[in-house]
Design a protein around this motif. Structure first.
Motif, PDB file in Angstrom:
ATOM      1  N   MET A 112       0.837  -1.208   0.000  1.00 19.58           N
ATOM      2  CA  MET A 112       0.000   0.000   0.000  1.00 19.58           C
ATOM      3  C   MET A 112       0.867   1.252   0.000  1.00 19.58           C
ATOM      4  O   MET A 112       0.561   2.229  -0.695  1.00 19.58           O
ATOM      5  CB  MET A 112      -0.938   0.006   1.219  1.00 19.58           C
ATOM      6  CG  MET A 112      -1.998  -1.080   1.177  1.00 19.58           C
ATOM      7  SD  MET A 112      -3.131  -0.911  -0.204  1.00 19.58           S
ATOM      8  CE  MET A 112      -4.018   0.536   0.280  1.00 19.58           C
ATOM      9  N   LEU A 113       1.960   1.236   0.769  1.00 20.65           N
ATOM     10  CA  LEU A 113       2.861   2.398   0.770  1.00 20.65           C
ATOM     11  C   LEU A 113       3.458   2.626  -0.611  1.00 20.65           C
ATOM     12  O   LEU A 113       3.520   3.769  -1.089  1.00 20.65           O
ATOM     13  CB  LEU A 113       3.978   2.196   1.803  1.00 20.65           C
ATOM     14  CG  LEU A 113       3.581   2.286   3.267  1.00 20.65           C
ATOM     15  CD1 LEU A 113       4.789   1.960   4.156  1.00 20.65           C
ATOM     16  CD2 LEU A 113       3.049   3.662   3.609  1.00 20.65           C
ATOM     17  N   LYS A 153       3.528   5.691  -5.844  1.00 20.87           N
ATOM     18  CA  LYS A 153       3.352   5.736  -7.293  1.00 20.87           C
ATOM     19  C   LYS A 153       2.230   6.692  -7.674  1.00 20.87           C
ATOM     20  O   LYS A 153       2.359   7.474  -8.622  1.00 20.87           O
ATOM     21  CB  LYS A 153       3.073   4.336  -7.838  1.00 20.87           C
ATOM     22  CG  LYS A 153       4.275   3.420  -7.788  1.00 20.87           C
ATOM     23  CD  LYS A 153       3.926   2.020  -8.266  1.00 20.87           C
ATOM     24  CE  LYS A 153       5.132   1.100  -8.144  1.00 20.87           C
ATOM     25  NZ  LYS A 153       4.823  -0.277  -8.534  1.00 20.87           N
ATOM     26  N   VAL A 154       1.131   6.637  -6.948  1.00 26.59           N
ATOM     27  CA  VAL A 154       0.000   7.535  -7.227  1.00 26.59           C
ATOM     28  C   VAL A 154       0.415   8.979  -6.993  1.00 26.59           C
ATOM     29  O   VAL A 154       0.090   9.869  -7.789  1.00 26.59           O
ATOM     30  CB  VAL A 154      -1.228   7.154  -6.369  1.00 26.59           C
ATOM     31  CG1 VAL A 154      -2.302   8.231  -6.432  1.00 26.59           C
ATOM     32  CG2 VAL A 154      -1.787   5.811  -6.801  1.00 26.59           C
ATOM     33  N   ALA A 178       0.488  11.912  -9.775  1.00 34.86           N
ATOM     34  CA  ALA A 178      -0.276  13.157  -9.541  1.00 34.86           C
ATOM     35  C   ALA A 178       0.645  14.385  -9.619  1.00 34.86           C
ATOM     36  O   ALA A 178       0.239  15.421 -10.164  1.00 34.86           O
ATOM     37  CB  ALA A 178      -0.958  13.093  -8.180  1.00 34.86           C
ATOM     38  N   SER A 179       1.851  14.281  -9.098  1.00 37.89           N
ATOM     39  CA  SER A 179       2.756  15.430  -9.143  1.00 37.89           C
ATOM     40  C   SER A 179       3.233  15.704 -10.572  1.00 37.89           C
ATOM     41  O   SER A 179       3.458  16.864 -10.943  1.00 37.89           O
ATOM     42  CB  SER A 179       3.940  15.231  -8.200  1.00 37.89           C
ATOM     43  OG  SER A 179       4.760  14.180  -8.645  1.00 37.89           O
ATOM     44  N   LYS A 180       3.371  14.671 -11.410  1.00 38.09           N
ATOM     45  CA  LYS A 180       3.760  14.872 -12.814  1.00 38.09           C
ATOM     46  C   LYS A 180       2.642  15.584 -13.568  1.00 38.09           C
ATOM     47  O   LYS A 180       2.910  16.431 -14.412  1.00 38.09           O
ATOM     48  CB  LYS A 180       4.038  13.539 -13.491  1.00 38.09           C
ATOM     49  CG  LYS A 180       5.377  12.936 -13.125  1.00 38.09           C
ATOM     50  CD  LYS A 180       5.605  11.642 -13.869  1.00 38.09           C
ATOM     51  CE  LYS A 180       6.909  10.994 -13.447  1.00 38.09           C
ATOM     52  NZ  LYS A 180       7.128   9.702 -14.125  1.00 38.09           N
ATOM     53  N   ARG A 181       1.420  15.255 -13.277  1.00 33.77           N
ATOM     54  CA  ARG A 181       0.282  15.896 -13.960  1.00 33.77           C
ATOM     55  C   ARG A 181       0.153  17.353 -13.567  1.00 33.77           C
ATOM     56  O   ARG A 181      -0.251  18.185 -14.366  1.00 33.77           O
ATOM     57  CB  ARG A 181      -1.023  15.148 -13.645  1.00 33.77           C
ATOM     58  CG  ARG A 181      -1.115  13.822 -14.330  1.00 33.77           C
ATOM     59  CD  ARG A 181      -2.459  13.182 -14.125  1.00 33.77           C
ATOM     60  NE  ARG A 181      -2.517  11.907 -14.840  1.00 33.77           N
ATOM     61  CZ  ARG A 181      -3.502  11.058 -14.730  1.00 33.77           C
ATOM     62  NH1 ARG A 181      -4.522  11.315 -13.935  1.00 33.77           N
ATOM     63  NH2 ARG A 181      -3.489   9.949 -15.394  1.00 33.77           N
TER      64      ARG A 181
END
Length: 84
Positions: A68-69, A74-75, A79-82
């Motif tokens: 989960m970590l 990865k999520v 999100a930061s790349k977007r």
């Protein structure tokens, strides 16, 4: 057991009988737990078997937590790349 004023020998005997009966019932209820402490002639004891099961569950929970970590990381990276 509460302290009671005993008015007759019969009443005293009844109280002793009742307390002895309650002690016997309590001991009978503890018997299954006491059996867990017995050392078997072969193989692991019931306590050791239970410990193995709990260790397996704990290991699985640790692996799940780690997964989960990693998934959250990865999520967050996506999100930061977007955003940036």
């Amino acid at each position: 057991m509460s302290i009671q004023k005993i008015t007759s020998p019969t009443e005293g005997l009844k109280i002793v009988y009742r307390e002895a009966r309650n002690a016997t019932i309590a001991a009978e209820r503890l018997e299954p737990l006491l059996q867990l402490l017995e050392v078997p002639q072969e193989g692991p004891s019931p306590i050791e078997q239970l410990q193995e099961v709990l260790e397996t569950i704990l290991t699985g929970q640790r692996l799940l937590h780690q997964s989960m970590l990693e998934l959250h990381q990865k999520v967050d990276a996506i999100a930061s790349k977007r955003r940036g």
